[in-house]
Write a protein that holds these residues in place. Structure first.
Motif, PDB file in Angstrom:
ATOM      1  N   GLU A 105      44.546  34.176  84.953  1.00 62.09           N
ATOM      2  CA  GLU A 105      44.346  34.644  83.595  1.00 62.09           C
ATOM      3  C   GLU A 105      45.675  34.762  82.870  1.00 62.09           C
ATOM      4  N   GLN A 158      44.295  40.192  74.277  1.00 60.22           N
ATOM      5  CA  GLN A 158      43.508  38.985  74.489  1.00 60.22           C
ATOM      6  C   GLN A 158      43.684  38.532  75.936  1.00 60.22           C
ATOM      7  N   PHE A 183      42.736  35.497  78.490  1.00 62.39           N
ATOM      8  CA  PHE A 183      42.257  34.125  78.667  1.00 62.39           C
ATOM      9  C   PHE A 183      42.067  33.891  80.171  1.00 62.39           C
ATOM     10  N   LYS A 187      36.915  29.766  81.508  1.00 62.21           N
ATOM     11  CA  LYS A 187      36.179  30.253  80.339  1.00 62.21           C
ATOM     12  C   LYS A 187      36.812  29.704  79.077  1.00 62.21           C
ATOM     13  N   ARG A 188      35.943  29.312  78.144  1.00 59.90           N
ATOM     14  CA  ARG A 188      36.446  28.697  76.929  1.00 59.90           C
ATOM     15  C   ARG A 188      36.944  29.727  75.929  1.00 59.90           C
ATOM     16  N   ASP A 189      36.230  30.831  75.791  1.00 58.65           N
ATOM     17  CA  ASP A 189      36.580  31.832  74.784  1.00 58.65           C
ATOM     18  C   ASP A 189      37.318  32.998  75.431  1.00 58.65           C
ATOM     19  N   PRO A 190      38.331  33.526  74.762  1.00 57.32           N
ATOM     20  CA  PRO A 190      39.051  34.673  75.311  1.00 57.32           C
ATOM     21  C   PRO A 190      38.303  35.981  75.082  1.00 57.32           C
ATOM     22  N   ALA A 191      38.631  36.976  75.887  1.00 58.90           N
ATOM     23  CA  ALA A 191      38.090  38.318  75.694  1.00 58.90           C
ATOM     24  C   ALA A 191      39.071  39.100  74.839  1.00 58.90           C
ATOM     25  N   LEU A 192      38.591  39.641  73.741  1.00 58.90           N
ATOM     26  CA  LEU A 192      39.447  40.360  72.792  1.00 58.90           C
ATOM     27  C   LEU A 192      39.101  41.834  72.802  1.00 58.90           C
TER      28      LEU A 192
END
Length: 388
Positions: free
Chosen positions: A183, A211, A213, A217-222
């Motif tokens: 990550e 953020q 990454f 996974k395509r989208d990050p966790a915000l």
């Protein structure tokens, strides 16, 4: 000492001081430029930079001092020969060994300087560098977080602070953390402060976003946070200061503590370093005798001194190179330390024998004729090739 001895001694030591300062300064600058990142990457002041780099100067002096003395002796002898003072001294009844005496006094002064530096000053300087480096590492939070600069604490950890306000408030903090290969974390905070307690050191961030990454996974966790503590203990923990072999005083090498773990692991290296320190004061005498053997005997103005100067440089270089080789080999076999003692005593003994027997070291006649004929041939070719 008489007036002649004082004159030669004063001239030699003055030349030695000038040459030593010049050579040490040049080499120190080249070495110091390698550590310029101490200021640029860690935010250290010029005083810290100069202080750290100057601590290594005594180590340079140990190697440079005998070479500087050789140059000073050669300069003094060349000056005496140019003014025909050597011939006058010889005509007045002074033997070459008598003229050698003030040069040996100068070698004794340099040998005492080298002894003090090798026994205490040089290892003390290296110890201070070690301790100073530990203190800088321990205070890295205060030094590395410089406004407007990206500071790389590790290979995959970068921090930037926009400005530093009174009270230790850090404004506009950005962190890029890629230490975990699975990550990547990017943190942006409005402001933060450094907090140190019994649990460690933390960069406490407020009013920001995180953020994450993750691999695959395509989208990050915000995540938006009001307060977040980033652990910086790893970078502000002072390391234990342990001294290496070169940082030991001479008496610690001669009489190492029985419970010293480094000595128990590397006894040969201890003895090798001890012999290197003990041999260092002998080199000034060896180089002085060698230089005098090539340049100190009286000769006519028709006899070229170029060969003698070249021979001095080559012989001194070979002796010092052999000394370095013996020191390296002694780490595996201490018999090579004895070889180095034999090398130096043989060199100085042979030099004094040549001086006492008035042996002028000159190139073979055939070699001189070959060089002269070659130079004359090249001169004729250049003249023929020159336009009219």
């Amino acid at each position: 000492m008489g007036s002649i001895d004082n004159y030669i001694l004063r001239t030699t030591l003055t030349s030695f001081a000038v040459v030593l300062a010049s050579l040490t300064g040049v080499i120190w600058i080249t070495q110091a430029l390698r550590g310029i990142d101490l200021m640029t990457s860690q935010g250290q002041t010029i005083v810290t930079f100069l202080g750290l780099t100057s601590m290594a100067v005594p180590v340079l002096v140990l190697v440079i001092a005998p070479i500087a003395l050789m140059i000073a002796v050669a300069h003094t002898l060349n000056r005496l020969a140019t003014d025909s003072e050597v011939i006058v001294m010889n005509a007045a009844g002074l033997s070459p060994l008598r003229i050698l005496r003030p040069f040996m006094f100068a070698a004794a002064v340099v040998a005492m300087l080298v002894t003090v530096i090798g026994a205490y000053v040089a290892p003390e300087g290296l110890r201070r560098i070690n301790r100073w480096d530990s203190e800088i590492t321990a205070d890295i939070l205060a030094n590395i977080l410089q406004p407007g600069r990206f500071a790389q604490l590790e290979t995959n950890l970068t921090i930037r602070v926009r400005e530093r306000q009174p009270g230790g408030l850090l404004v506009g903090v950005f962190i890029d953390d890629r230490r975990d290969p699975k990550e990547r974390i990017s943190i942006i905070a409005d402001h933060g402060t450094v907090l140190k307690n019994n649990d460690g050191s933390f960069l406490v961030l407020e009013d920001g976003t995180l953020q994450r990454f993750e691999t695959g996974k395509r989208d990050p966790a915000l995540v938006a946070f009001g307060r977040y503590a980033f652990d910086m203990s790893k970078f502000s923990r002072a390391r234990d200061v342990s001294y290496g072999i070169r940082e030991r005083y001479l008496w610690e090498l001669i009489w190492p503590p029985a419970d010293d773990p480094l000595y128990a692991r590397l006894p040969n290296q201890f003895r090798t370093e001890m012999h290197e320190r003990l041999l260092a004061p002998i080199y000034p005498f060896v180089f002085t005798a060698l230089t005098f053997a090539f340049l100190g005997l009286p000769r006519t103005t028709r006899q070229s001194r170029n060969f003698s100067i070249a021979g001095t440089i080559i012989t001194v270089f070979l002796v010092r190179l052999a000394g370095f080789a013996c020191s390296i080999a002694a780490a595996g076999n201490l018999w090579f330390a004895g070889v180095q003692y034999l090398l130096l005593t043989t060199t100085i003994g042979l030099s004094i024998w040549l001086i006492a027997h008035h042996v002028v070291i000159e190139p073979p006649a055939r070699l001189t004729e070959f060089i002269n004929s070659t130079l004359a041939s090249l001169t004729r070719r250049r003249l023929r090739a020159a336009p009219p």
